[in-house]
Design a protein around this motif. Sequence first.
Motif, mmCIF file in Angstrom:
data_model
loop_
_atom_site.group_PDB
_atom_site.id
_atom_site.type_symbol
_atom_site.label_atom_id
_atom_site.label_comp_id
_atom_site.label_asym_id
_atom_site.label_seq_id
_atom_site.Cartn_x
_atom_site.Cartn_y
_atom_site.Cartn_z
ATOM 1 N N VAL A 86 0.849 -1.181 0.000
ATOM 2 C CA VAL A 86 0.000 0.000 0.000
ATOM 3 C C VAL A 86 0.890 1.237 0.000
ATOM 4 O O VAL A 86 1.778 1.358 0.847
ATOM 5 C CB VAL A 86 -0.915 0.020 1.245
ATOM 6 C CG1 VAL A 86 -1.798 1.254 1.240
ATOM 7 C CG2 VAL A 86 -1.749 -1.248 1.287
ATOM 8 N N PRO A 87 0.713 2.189 -0.908
ATOM 9 C CA PRO A 87 1.524 3.409 -0.900
ATOM 10 C C PRO A 87 1.412 4.123 0.443
ATOM 11 O O PRO A 87 0.348 4.097 1.090
ATOM 12 C CB PRO A 87 0.916 4.247 -2.031
ATOM 13 C CG PRO A 87 0.271 3.250 -2.933
ATOM 14 C CD PRO A 87 -0.243 2.163 -2.023
ATOM 15 N N PRO A 88 2.477 4.772 0.885
ATOM 16 C CA PRO A 88 2.478 5.366 2.237
ATOM 17 C C PRO A 88 1.408 6.417 2.470
ATOM 18 O O PRO A 88 1.030 6.659 3.612
ATOM 19 C CB PRO A 88 3.880 5.984 2.329
ATOM 20 C CG PRO A 88 4.714 5.219 1.369
ATOM 21 C CD PRO A 88 3.791 4.858 0.245
ATOM 22 N N HIS A 89 0.888 7.039 1.405
ATOM 23 C CA HIS A 89 -0.093 8.106 1.607
ATOM 24 C C HIS A 89 -1.522 7.590 1.732
ATOM 25 O O HIS A 89 -2.441 8.383 1.951
ATOM 26 C CB HIS A 89 -0.023 9.094 0.434
ATOM 27 C CG HIS A 89 -0.406 8.486 -0.890
ATOM 28 N ND1 HIS A 89 0.506 7.898 -1.724
ATOM 29 C CD2 HIS A 89 -1.603 8.376 -1.514
ATOM 30 C CE1 HIS A 89 -0.101 7.457 -2.812
ATOM 31 N NE2 HIS A 89 -1.388 7.725 -2.703
ATOM 32 N N VAL A 90 -1.714 6.296 1.617
ATOM 33 C CA VAL A 90 -3.066 5.732 1.591
ATOM 34 C C VAL A 90 -3.454 5.206 2.965
ATOM 35 O O VAL A 90 -2.700 4.482 3.608
ATOM 36 C CB VAL A 90 -3.153 4.600 0.547
ATOM 37 C CG1 VAL A 90 -4.491 3.872 0.658
ATOM 38 C CG2 VAL A 90 -2.951 5.162 -0.854
ATOM 39 N N ALA A 130 12.044 8.601 14.025
ATOM 40 C CA ALA A 130 11.988 7.288 13.380
ATOM 41 C C ALA A 130 13.399 6.815 13.084
ATOM 42 O O ALA A 130 14.252 7.623 12.684
ATOM 43 C CB ALA A 130 11.180 7.363 12.087
ATOM 44 N N GLY A 131 13.662 5.528 13.289
ATOM 45 C CA GLY A 131 14.958 4.977 12.922
ATOM 46 C C GLY A 131 15.172 5.113 11.423
ATOM 47 O O GLY A 131 14.413 4.569 10.623
ATOM 48 N N THR A 132 16.201 5.843 11.017
ATOM 49 C CA THR A 132 16.334 6.237 9.617
ATOM 50 C C THR A 132 16.550 5.057 8.682
ATOM 51 O O THR A 132 17.164 4.046 9.046
ATOM 52 C CB THR A 132 17.492 7.230 9.457
ATOM 53 O OG1 THR A 132 17.530 7.692 8.109
ATOM 54 C CG2 THR A 132 18.834 6.575 9.776
ATOM 55 N N ALA A 133 16.036 5.219 7.475
ATOM 56 C CA ALA A 133 16.316 4.270 6.402
ATOM 57 C C ALA A 133 17.344 4.852 5.437
ATOM 58 O O ALA A 133 17.623 4.253 4.397
ATOM 59 C CB ALA A 133 15.041 3.913 5.657
ATOM 60 N N ARG A 155 5.268 6.227 6.196
ATOM 61 C CA ARG A 155 3.984 5.782 6.721
ATOM 62 C C ARG A 155 3.893 6.001 8.237
ATOM 63 O O ARG A 155 2.869 6.480 8.747
ATOM 64 C CB ARG A 155 3.766 4.302 6.395
ATOM 65 C CG ARG A 155 2.363 3.808 6.730
ATOM 66 C CD ARG A 155 2.247 2.301 6.577
ATOM 67 N NE ARG A 155 2.627 1.839 5.262
ATOM 68 C CZ ARG A 155 1.840 1.917 4.195
ATOM 69 N NH1 ARG A 155 0.647 2.460 4.304
ATOM 70 N NH2 ARG A 155 2.249 1.471 3.023
ATOM 71 N N LEU A 156 4.956 5.677 8.964
ATOM 72 C CA LEU A 156 4.933 5.861 10.416
ATOM 73 C C LEU A 156 4.745 7.332 10.792
ATOM 74 O O LEU A 156 3.967 7.670 11.691
ATOM 75 C CB LEU A 156 6.241 5.332 11.020
ATOM 76 C CG LEU A 156 6.340 3.836 11.290
ATOM 77 C CD1 LEU A 156 7.734 3.482 11.768
ATOM 78 C CD2 LEU A 156 5.297 3.413 12.322
ATOM 79 N N ALA A 215 1.489 8.680 12.743
ATOM 80 C CA ALA A 215 1.601 9.370 14.026
ATOM 81 C C ALA A 215 0.955 10.746 13.954
ATOM 82 O O ALA A 215 0.263 11.180 14.886
ATOM 83 C CB ALA A 215 3.071 9.479 14.413
ATOM 84 N N ASN A 216 1.175 11.440 12.848
ATOM 85 C CA ASN A 216 0.590 12.769 12.689
ATOM 86 C C ASN A 216 -0.925 12.700 12.703
ATOM 87 O O ASN A 216 -1.597 13.486 13.396
ATOM 88 C CB ASN A 216 1.100 13.383 11.377
ATOM 89 C CG ASN A 216 0.729 14.843 11.239
ATOM 90 O OD1 ASN A 216 -0.416 15.179 10.976
ATOM 91 N ND2 ASN A 216 1.713 15.713 11.402
#
Length: 910
Positions: free
Chosen positions: A34-38, A336-339, A358-359, A363-364
């Motif tokens: 799922v795309p992060p904005h969905v 967030a632990g960076t990627a 997504r995280l 959270a927001n």
Amino acid sequence: MLALILALFLAYPAAAQPSGAALMPPLVAARQVVPPHVVPGTTYNPAIPTPTDALGFNLGEHPVRHHDLLAYLGTLDRLSDRISVEEIGRSHERRQILLLKITSPANHARLERLRTEHLVRLEAGVEAPADAPVFVWANFGVHGAEASAQDAALATVYHFAAATGGEMEALLDRAVILVVAVLNPDGHALRVSRVDRFSGEAGVSDPAHFQHSGWGEARVNHYGFDLNRDWLLLSQPEARAWVGAWQRWVPQLSLDHHEMGSNSSFYFHPGEPRRANALITRRQTELADRIAGYHSRALDPDGVLYYAEEGFDNFYIGKGSTYPQVNGGVGILYEAGTAAGGAVEGRNGLRTYAENIRLQFRANLAAVTGAVEIRRDLTASQTAFFRQARASARASGTAAYVVAAPDDPARMQRFLGLLAAHGVTAHALSETIEAGGRRFEAGRAYLVPTDQRQAAMVRGIFETPKSFEENVFYDVSAWTMPLAYDLDWAALETSAFRPWLLGERARGGFDRQSALAPDLAEGPYGYVVRWSDRAAPRVAGELLRAGLLVRAASAPFEAATPSGPVAFGRGALFVPTAGQQMDAAAIHALMGKLAREDGAMIAPIVSGRTPSPATDLGGNKSWTTVTRPEILLLFTGDAPRMDAGEAWWLLDHEMGLPVTLRRASDLSRTELSRYTHVLVLGGVSSGWTRAETDSLTRWTRGGGVLIASGAAAQWAQRAFAAETGEATSAGASPSARPAAGPALAPANSGNEARTPDQPAARPAEPPRDRRDFDRMEAGETEHIIAGALFQSDLDPSHPLAFGHADRDLAIMKVGTAVLEWPRDDAYAVVARYRDAPLLAGYASRTSIARVAGAPAVTATQRGTGTLVLFADNPTFRGTFPGTERLLLNAIFMNRHIRAPRAPDLSDETD
């Protein structure tokens, strides 16, 4: 409503595990479908393009470039009646910083009225009506290297713009969401360039891959400033833009999105319970904990690893999650632990860029939902905060603070601008008074009353705390701003305060302001520039670039002007009209232009004769010729940052001086003879070979000015001592230090001299001190000075101190390193820490004893050159004009520095 939104949000469809997914945590693999904005289950308005539509790829697949981000947000502004976009500022590299106002169409129609009514209620201490919306602020991208903290802004804004349904409409009717995207566009652009440059088609998750590096350089802005330390200090245009916007709205909840090391999971506030600023109320912490409950309920069903109340504090009020709390709101930090470059292996498995977006988005959304649910409590808490702060101010016994900078009006205006930017009211002093043992003159001093809405902010700016519940600090422990600005100041007690002392409301600003009328009179003999003005070094640079002869005074003097004699202090510049390659009319035009544009005090001169001995303007004893500086600044990494970046900002941005930037690793390939000054700041000298060190010491002895600070100052001491065979130590030697500041020998160093008949020292007994294991962190930091304000004794007659009027100078002390006492020059110590030096902040008794009485700044002649050493960073965060002046004097006044001449005793008789 909350239950329905979270249920929809967490209803992810089942997906077949792709090939190779066994190497990847199942949660990550499933979410990448799922795309992060969905938000699954949510219906979106098809007229609003998705981030995928606009970018041509899903969020998290590639970094989003700044121009694409702006274009997409502009599209949402045009197509959605829920969004309006406002440019609030520009970065150093001229990139836009946008504020998005997101709410229902009905609220948009009355948005300005909602904002002003909110501020009026806060000023009056009146409760908000039941139907008043909650104001939620969201920071995205203060650290350019923290990828998901930027790109999550697109997912967030899209969702609020396009999600349909009664629940979303109700949420937007009850909230005004203010989004800044992005706070640090220059760092963001650098990070995107790095990732794109080193990304491959296959993708590499190895943490050693170069694509995942460069975090430090992209974290900061163009000049290397950490903008998440600038909410209070406001030295940078980016911070001034967003703090100005924040203060226009004063939101109840602020969300601050970041990333941390890839081996960490996901963090959100509240922070360490024992590490909170005393100005933050218990009620604010309770509300942060309630918001944390919304985060937990959003993340628990998917088993997301997270934590709170650990590692991060709420102490320094210049951070994005703490500043709101000293302004009556609740601040939430996300980490967030960076990627890093897209996907990276870590202790908790594979971290992906898309998952982090997504995280951050999840959270927001959870926090905004929570803010709507508890909006009455949030608004009531904010109103109570300001009301209680004013009541505390009235009961404190301090009615106002009086401040002045009589020798530098521009510095005073900058401080007043700082106060105004934080919503703090100041007034001109209408009557001359005595306070704190000082005389403050009407028209040249200002009063800051404590009984005002921003009473807590006034305390944060002026107070000097020295005791704390715990001695562990994520950042500095002191930030008393009048000390940082080197102002004359004092607390005015309630018994001495009179309402009529408050003159008209003061106004200031960060821009250079003219100190003289445009019509500068002609100076038939020449012109004198007052050196105590902040703009004087900028004027000096422009005069020298124009090819003019410029002389600098080493003694105070009076000069004859058309309106009578005018007194000038040490360092004042004299520009004669005679002997120049420019004619008198052109010189006059240039001096008038500099007076108008740079704001320096420039006086026309009618005679070279002065009433003071040995100060006639054509004399030799009190005057030297100022030469045009050619400055080389060495740095490490990809760009100057922190100490080096702050010095570059001062010299280039503030003073208009050209600075050659070069990597320290290129020293052996650098032709040093081109330069008059070399700056080696912080840890830049690490890793140099003996040959490279020798080249710098030879250059210095041949006439160059070497300026070093921090670890580089320690290196320079060792380098020059090695040339002469002198011994050095980490601090001052007992034989060289004056009685005022006894040296502390390192315990059990093994280097103590022993005579043959002396018995060998007994082995040290094991420590008898016993502490509980869970207090180890506090014990480890007990003697660390993370950042405290120390008082130094300054020699105002020294050329490095020209422009200073007294002996008191506050220095931001980080660490316990001090300088050696010069063995061959009793006049070389420009400033030393006082015997009881702590002004504000935390320092243990042991640390204070180590620093007390030791040199803080030295300047010694080495051959025909000069070695200038600073134990601490003189340009700390662009906020210490007092110590900045010492660095600028090392640039322009170095020719006044000399070693004492040895007396000739050969002809003396009894």
